[in-house]
Design an enzyme around this catalytic site. Structure first.
Site, PDB file in Angstrom:
ATOM      1  CG  ASP A   1      -2.228   8.209   1.303  1.00 31.04           C
ATOM      2  OD1 ASP A   1      -3.239   8.854   0.950  1.00 31.04           O
ATOM      3  OD2 ASP A   1      -1.336   8.626   2.214  1.00 31.04           O
TER       4      ASP A   1
ATOM      5  CG  ASP B   1      -0.073   2.863   4.895  1.00 33.74           C
ATOM      6  OD1 ASP B   1      -0.103   3.061   3.584  1.00 33.74           O
ATOM      7  OD2 ASP B   1      -0.334   3.474   5.677  1.00 33.74           O
TER       8      ASP B   1
END
Ligand code: GLY
Length: 371
Positions: A150, A88
């Site tokens: 993601d 992330d």
């Protein structure tokens, strides 16, 4: 409400929340429409910063600039905490230090973002041609060989760093990861697995699994939205038609599975009896992704179709899912579902807020883009 009125309302809410937020960052909404703050290594840390930079880009109001700069020490300090780094890093640093560099030319921000990109690149598994998602080994050895949809959003940091640092390796890694995602996570009908597990030693693909969706073989709606926006993003940097075509396939699947009011449920394949929470964040990310995709398709009929679909989602979000009538609200969108299996649904979410603003700006022809 027009889109420019909605943006003005959103910026007013951000403006009044700045003194309360200070150097903190929103994590998840409470029922009184205030936000719990982030703990020290959250994946959502960048979305408040991203909203502030978008607001500054649009208005030029230095209140937003100063508030965004208050966030910088956190992101710089986190570079020295590699134990807090996972895939992330793109979500974190594209919307903080990359955004700052793009808008102000600040060289320390540029160097910090390049360090983040290098840390992201070090997660690459050469045999499997993928970037490992998570660090927690809590569910056995699984996470050593796990990718998630993601991650398509995190590739922007690598593409950007490849250009900035003259490092084609970063771009090669991002392209390889995107291709591996097409080969494994994207199904033949244009739906997606949330996650795919590989043998971390040999790189052999093993199976698709869900973590936040309803079931392994279902289709988690926010993941589908990450894929639409993320593959469009990969096309922006590469011009590679396979990535734009994949964004189109994912968009077509999602559009065919939206409910009447165009705001997704948290999963596109919920059986009877399953909880039917909405995920406004999936709607906002999808709207932003469809506007981006339409811009990448030009001015023909296909582009018009995706622009119209994006407007329909945005109109529905504005009609039924905003906090705009609540004077104490610290966020913008209600009814986000961050992780239904863990009991998190019906909350404001900072990524829903960020993508509402990105979508509202794109809807009006603005192309400011930090990814
Ligand atoms: N990237 C994690 C999520 O969308 O919940």
């Amino acid at each position: 409400m027009t889109y420019s009125q909605a943006l003005a309302q959103a910026f007013d809410i951000i403006r009044r929340t700045i003194p309360k937020m200070g150097t903190d960052r929103p994590a998840i909404g409470r029922s009184d429409l205030t936000y719990e703050r982030c703990h020290d290594s959250h994946w959502v840390d960048g979305f408040w910063s991203g909203q502030l930079w978008l607001a500054y880009a649009e208005t030029g109001d230095e209140v937003f600039l100063e508030a965004a700069r208050l966030q910088r020490p956190y992101f710089i300090a986190r570079l020295d905490r590699p134990e807090s780094h996972d895939h992330d890093l793109g979500f974190l640093y594209s919307l903080s230090l990359v955004a700052e560099y793009k808008l102000t030319g600040d060289q320390d921000a540029r160097l910090g973002a390049l360090r983040a990109a290098d840390s992201l690149a070090r997660r690459y598994n050469v045999r499997g041609r993928f970037i490992r998602a998570w660090n927690s080994w809590a569910n056995g050895e699984h996470n050593r060989g796990r990718i998630i949809i993601d991650s398509m959003e995190n590739l922007g940091l690598l593409f950007w760093a490849a250009q900035q640092a003259g490092q084609p390796r970063y771009r090669d890694i991002a392209v390889a990861h995107a291709q591996t995602t097409i080969n494994t996570i994207v199904r033949a009908d244009g739906s997606t697995y949330h996650s795919f597990v590989f043998d971390p030693q040999t790189g052999t693909p093993v199976r698709g699994e869900t973590v936040q969706g309803y079931a392994d073989e279902s289709c988690w709606s926010r993941g589908q939205s990450w894929g639409i926006h993320g593959f469009a993003l990969a096309y922006c940097y590469t011009g590679d038609e396979q990535f734009r075509a994949t964004a189109v396939r994912l968009a077509d699947y999602a559009l065919a599975h939206l409910p009447d009011d165009r705001v997704p449920y948290w999963d596109y394949l919920l059986p009877d009896g399953a909880p039917r929470y909405r995920d406004s964040s999936a709607g906002a990310i999808m709207a932003a992704g469809l506007f981006l995709l339409a811009d990448l398709l030009g001015s023909g009929a296909e582009a018009a179709l995706y622009r119209q679909a994006a407007r329909a989602i945005l109109d529905s979000l504005l009609a039924g899912y905003t906090t705009f009538d609540h004077p104490q609200a610290e966020g913008l969108l209600t009814q986000g579902a961050s992780h239904v299996a863990q009991g998190y649904a019906n909350n404001m979410l900072p990524y829903g807020d960020y993508f509402l603003i990105e979508a509202l700006l794109r809807a009006q022809g603005r192309t400011v883009f930090f990814w």
